[in-house]
Design an enzyme around this catalytic site. Structure first.
Site, PDB file in Angstrom:
ATOM      1  N   PHE A 193       0.818  -1.215   0.000  1.00 32.34           N
ATOM      2  CA  PHE A 193       0.000   0.000   0.000  1.00 32.34           C
ATOM      3  C   PHE A 193       0.854   1.267   0.000  1.00 32.34           C
ATOM      4  CE2 PHE A 193      -0.204   2.616   3.837  1.00 32.34           C
ATOM      5  CZ  PHE A 193       0.578   1.901   4.729  1.00 32.34           C
ATOM      6  N   LYS A 194       2.111   1.153   0.419  1.00 33.45           N
ATOM      7  CA  LYS A 194       2.966   2.345   0.466  1.00 33.45           C
ATOM      8  C   LYS A 194       3.154   2.979  -0.916  1.00 33.45           C
ATOM      9  CE  LYS A 194       5.299   1.268   4.776  1.00 33.45           C
ATOM     10  NZ  LYS A 194       4.619   0.000   5.155  1.00 33.45           N
ATOM     11  N   ASP A 195       2.961   2.185  -1.977  1.00 35.68           N
ATOM     12  CA  ASP A 195       3.054   2.742  -3.332  1.00 35.68           C
ATOM     13  C   ASP A 195       2.030   3.854  -3.571  1.00 35.68           C
ATOM     14  OD1 ASP A 195       5.115   1.050  -4.258  1.00 35.68           O
ATOM     15  OD2 ASP A 195       3.683  -0.520  -4.802  1.00 35.68           O
TER      16      ASP A 195
END
Ligand SMILES: *Cc1c(COP(=O)(O)O)cnc(C)c1O
Length: 468
Positions: free
Chosen positions: A108-110
């Protein structure tokens, strides 16, 4: 829109400076001065695509960037996602799953780091400046940050990882990026050594200014704001499926960045009944919501390594609200926390109406949850997501839909899938990760020594060629 420090002792900053600066100069964290109320806009936004919705939501916060520039950053950031919905929602038994892992590194950090890279490039170009990002990683953040800035003008990134101590998949995701502005450094030491080296460079103010050091950790307010978008997007999708007025989100939590974005969305008027905070055995946050005491213990390694934290770096933003948005109060709390190693707010705050519910999980249950959902729904959960799903189940009354944030693709943690199921299912592999095998890599090794790290940065920067 200006950004103020939780500690109240530095000047408010415009968006661009807040994004480039990361931390406030008085050591506090930055927050938007006021929060917009979005209730009247929700109906107009309901049918927007993810990038168009992101432009609307971020536009409320990025006043000093032109709408065209912001739109450009957003469209470039999300063009590299492999799902047309960017963050699709699907049924998971009685719950819903919000898939946040369709970006280039499958985590999810993308969502935030792809956007942050383009924002950096835009803001630096405008000011004719360069930035040298330095970061230490135990796995996930490093690869998402590298993929967020690879090939971008004006930016170099130096990422330290402990040599031989990140998973082979995570290592390949970093070292196969051979763009000239990316420097992978494998340190002969632990993750703590890597962090200490980064800190040493940031504390050397002369060096920090001379080489324009920048950070990408989750204290950057742009990361939090970019994450508000998928709460809004998912709310529309689930309302369309169920007709529900309100919903809940279950969030696998480490540094409190992801769930804090949900908290902001709720305060902006998104109809969120509760935010469900889920942790693994490192349960400082659930203990806080149960007892009012913020009390770090030693970190234990778990199946969900990206949530193995001791002190949650974004938590000060929430404490600021609990203090009644009074910086002097917050400064006192932080002083006590530093002095005593514990923050005891039992007599000062009431958490019963905080809007948070919290729970922790243990290793065996996480494996059982993965197995059960795979057999019942055919969906393979990654270990972080499984933590959120377990805690969500405990709070499920059947009245309010619960959306569980799927923070990583299961193929990033194939060994956990194998342990849970007794065999390795096809869902535990991903073409993007398989394709990395045998690709050329670029990585240098460094001793665990800050001075050598500083020399390495200086020698790269002093070569005549500017970055790209
Ligand atoms: C970083 C991360 C988390 C924790 O998110 P926070 O914003 O630090 O709370 C959860 N799951 C995965 C897969 C992550 O990479």
């Amino acid at each position: 829109m200006h950004y103020i420090s939780t500690r109240g002792q530095s000047e408010p900053l415009p968006f661009g400076d807040a994004v480039l600066g990361g931390l406030a100069r008085d050591g506090g964290l930055l927050l938007p001065e006021t929060l917009p109320d979005i209730r009247d806009r929700l109906d107009d936004w309901r049918s927007l695509s993810y990038p168009d919705l992101a432009a609307e939501v971020m536009g409320l916060f990025a006043g000093d960037l032109s709408g065209t520039v912001l739109r450009g950053c957003i469209h470039r950031a999300y063009a590299r996602f492999r799902h047309p919905a960017i963050t699709p929602v699907r049924h998971l038994g009685e719950l819903f799953l919000l898939e946040l892992f369709h970006g280039p590194t499958l985590a999810f950090k993308d969502l935030a780091l792809q956007m942050l890279g383009h924002l950096f490039a835009e803001l630096l170009g405008k000011a004719g400046r360069e930035l040298n990002i330095v970061a230490a990683t135990s796995g996930d953040t490093g690869s998402a940050a590298i993929h967020g800035v690879r090939g971008l003008p004006g930016i170099r990134i130096f990422v330290l990882h402990p040599r031989g101590r990140v998973s082979p998949i995570q290592e390949r995701q970093m070292t196969t990026v051979t763009d000239p502005n990316v420097f992978n450094l494998a340190v002969d030491g632990s993750f703590d050594d890597c962090q200490a080296m980064v800190k040493a460079l940031f504390n050397d103010l002369a060096f920090r200014d001379r080489y324009a050091l920048g950070a990408v950790n989750s204290i950057n307010i742009a990361r939090v704001l970019a994450q508000v978008v998928y709460y809004v997007y998912a709310t529309f999708r689930v309302q369309a499926l169920t007709g529900a007025k309100q919903l809940c989100f279950a969030v696998p939590t480490g540094n409190f960045g992801d769930i804090f974005a949900g908290y902001l969305a709720r305060r902006m008027g998104l109809p969120i009944a509760h935010l469900i905070l889920a942790s693994n055995e490192n349960d400082i946050l659930p203990r806080f919501f149960e007892t009012g005491q913020y009390c770090p213990r030693t970190v234990v390694p778990t199946l969900s390594p990206s949530m193995d934290i001791q002190v949650a770096s974004n938590f000060e933003r929430y404490l600021f609200d609990l203090s009644g948005q009074r910086p002097s109060k917050l400064r006192t709390w932080m002083k006590h926390f530093q002095r005593d190693g514990v923050l005891d707010l039992r007599s000062e705050v009431r958490l019963t109406e905080s809007g948070f519910k919290a729970g922790r999980t243990a290793r065996a249950e996480t494996l059982t949850t993965i197995r059960r959902y795979y057999h019942e729904t055919g969906i393979l959960l990654d270990p972080h997501t499984a933590v959120g799903v377990q805690v969500a189940e405990r709070f499920n009354t059947g009245n309010t839909p619960i959306v569980c944030l799927a923070t990583a693709h299961p193929a990033k943690f194939p060994d956990v899938a194998t342990e849970a199921l007794g065999h390795t299912p096809p869902e535990a592999s991903h073409p993007l990760l398989n394709a990395l095998r045998g690709q050329p890599t670029r990585v240098e090794t460094l001793p665990a020594d800050a001075a050598t790290f500083a020399d390495c940065i200086a020698s790269v920067c002093n070569r005549a060629v500017p970055p790209l």
